[in-house]
Design an enzyme around this catalytic site. Structure first.
Site, PDB file in Angstrom:
ATOM      1  N   GLU A  83      48.711  40.739  30.938  1.00 55.70           N
ATOM      2  CA  GLU A  83      48.073  41.767  31.768  1.00 55.70           C
ATOM      3  C   GLU A  83      48.631  43.162  31.465  1.00 55.70           C
ATOM      4  O   GLU A  83      47.878  44.141  31.441  1.00 55.70           O
ATOM      5  CB  GLU A  83      48.254  41.429  33.259  1.00 55.70           C
ATOM      6  CG  GLU A  83      47.456  40.201  33.680  1.00 55.70           C
ATOM      7  CD  GLU A  83      47.707  39.780  35.125  1.00 55.70           C
ATOM      8  OE1 GLU A  83      48.499  40.437  35.825  1.00 55.70           O
ATOM      9  OE2 GLU A  83      47.098  38.782  35.545  1.00 55.70           O
ATOM     10  N   TYR A  86      40.336  39.266  34.823  1.00 57.55           N
ATOM     11  CA  TYR A  86      40.137  38.087  35.673  1.00 57.55           C
ATOM     12  C   TYR A  86      39.434  36.943  34.926  1.00 57.55           C
ATOM     13  O   TYR A  86      38.805  36.102  35.553  1.00 57.55           O
ATOM     14  CB  TYR A  86      39.336  38.479  36.922  1.00 57.55           C
ATOM     15  CG  TYR A  86      40.145  39.180  37.997  1.00 57.55           C
ATOM     16  CD1 TYR A  86      41.303  38.598  38.532  1.00 57.55           C
ATOM     17  CD2 TYR A  86      39.740  40.414  38.513  1.00 57.55           C
ATOM     18  CE1 TYR A  86      42.038  39.225  39.534  1.00 57.55           C
ATOM     19  CE2 TYR A  86      40.470  41.046  39.523  1.00 57.55           C
ATOM     20  CZ  TYR A  86      41.617  40.439  40.024  1.00 57.55           C
ATOM     21  OH  TYR A  86      42.329  41.059  41.029  1.00 57.55           O
ATOM     22  N   HIS A 115      46.926  43.527  43.624  1.00 57.40           N
ATOM     23  CA  HIS A 115      47.040  42.454  42.642  1.00 57.40           C
ATOM     24  C   HIS A 115      48.474  42.386  42.147  1.00 57.40           C
ATOM     25  O   HIS A 115      49.115  43.420  41.977  1.00 57.40           O
ATOM     26  CB  HIS A 115      46.129  42.727  41.429  1.00 57.40           C
ATOM     27  CG  HIS A 115      46.446  41.842  40.246  1.00 57.40           C
ATOM     28  ND1 HIS A 115      45.971  40.552  40.157  1.00 57.40           N
ATOM     29  CD2 HIS A 115      47.244  42.036  39.162  1.00 57.40           C
ATOM     30  CE1 HIS A 115      46.443  40.004  39.024  1.00 57.40           C
ATOM     31  NE2 HIS A 115      47.213  40.872  38.416  1.00 57.40           N
ATOM     32  N   LYS A 148      44.428  48.016  44.674  1.00 53.40           N
ATOM     33  CA  LYS A 148      42.983  47.847  44.528  1.00 53.40           C
ATOM     34  C   LYS A 148      42.223  49.007  45.197  1.00 53.40           C
ATOM     35  O   LYS A 148      42.814  49.779  45.961  1.00 53.40           O
ATOM     36  CB  LYS A 148      42.585  46.486  45.135  1.00 53.40           C
ATOM     37  CG  LYS A 148      43.217  45.292  44.402  1.00 53.40           C
ATOM     38  CD  LYS A 148      42.722  43.965  44.968  1.00 53.40           C
ATOM     39  CE  LYS A 148      43.330  42.782  44.223  1.00 53.40           C
ATOM     40  NZ  LYS A 148      42.744  41.486  44.673  1.00 53.40           N
ATOM     41  N   ASN A 160      41.993  42.453  49.682  1.00 54.60           N
ATOM     42  CA  ASN A 160      43.402  42.125  49.912  1.00 54.60           C
ATOM     43  C   ASN A 160      44.391  43.111  49.260  1.00 54.60           C
ATOM     44  O   ASN A 160      45.548  42.776  49.001  1.00 54.60           O
ATOM     45  CB  ASN A 160      43.703  40.664  49.557  1.00 54.60           C
ATOM     46  CG  ASN A 160      43.474  40.340  48.091  1.00 54.60           C
ATOM     47  OD1 ASN A 160      43.178  41.233  47.289  1.00 54.60           O
ATOM     48  ND2 ASN A 160      43.626  39.074  47.730  1.00 54.60           N
TER      49      ASN A 160
END
Ligand code: DAT
Ligand code: MG
Length: 151
Positions: free
Chosen positions: A128, A51, A117, A11, A114
């Site tokens: 995905e 998402y 992913h 990320k 965080n």
């Protein structure tokens, strides 16, 4: 099967914090094989698709804004149980619940930052990977240590 694949994204916070080597190393050293990778700045529209299942969550807008706030590295990792192994390497969604030894347990603090992913099921991984990569971007190659990692 050894052919199982998972989508992993470093990320924007992970890239900004210079954690790309650390994160890639963990997947590599565990034994998964990198079959695709690219550094891109994804659009909000693309991330909304990624998402989509979370569209009704209160944090959805923040999540999409954060994920499109800078470049990311999208990757596909392959190996036996790649999806479950990937989730184990990454750790719990909220870093406060993530065990030491996981990426999130070692490298971050809050759920909105965080670092990585990882796909949560074989089915969502397929979806995905299709969303982030063209088939021709997935490289077929044999890692020299394959038989030293997989029985
Ligand atoms: P994961 O990334 O572990 O698969 P998820 O799919 O449930 O977790 O959520 C996607 C991302 O959304 C997650 O990595 C961080 C953010 N997120 C999840 N739950 C959140 C919450 N309660 N508050 C803020 N952000 C959240
Ligand atoms: Mg998820």
């Amino acid at each position: 099967s050894w052919f199982e694949r998972t989508l992993v994204i470093l990320k924007p916070d992970g890239l900004q914090r210079a954690l790309s080597g650390e994160v890639l190393s963990r997947f590599e050293q565990r034994g998964l094989q990198l079959v695709a990778a690219k550094l891109i700045r994804p659009s909000a529209a693309h991330l909304k698709q990624h998402y989509w299942e979370l569209r009704d969550k209160p944090f959805f807008t923040n999540l999409v804004t954060f994920m499109s706030s800078g470049p990311i590295i999208a990757m596909v990792w392959q190996g036996t149980d790649a999806v479950a192994i990937g989730r184990a390497i990454i750790g719990a969604t909220d870093p406060m619940d993530a065990l030491p030894g996981t990426i999130r347990g070692d490298l971050c603090i809050t759920v909105g930052r965080n670092v990585v992913h990882g796909s949560d099921s074989v089915e969502s991984a397929k979806h995905e990977i299709d969303l982030w990569f063209k088939p021709a971007e997935l490289v077929m190659w044999e890692r020299c240590c394959h038989d030293w990692v997989f029985e």
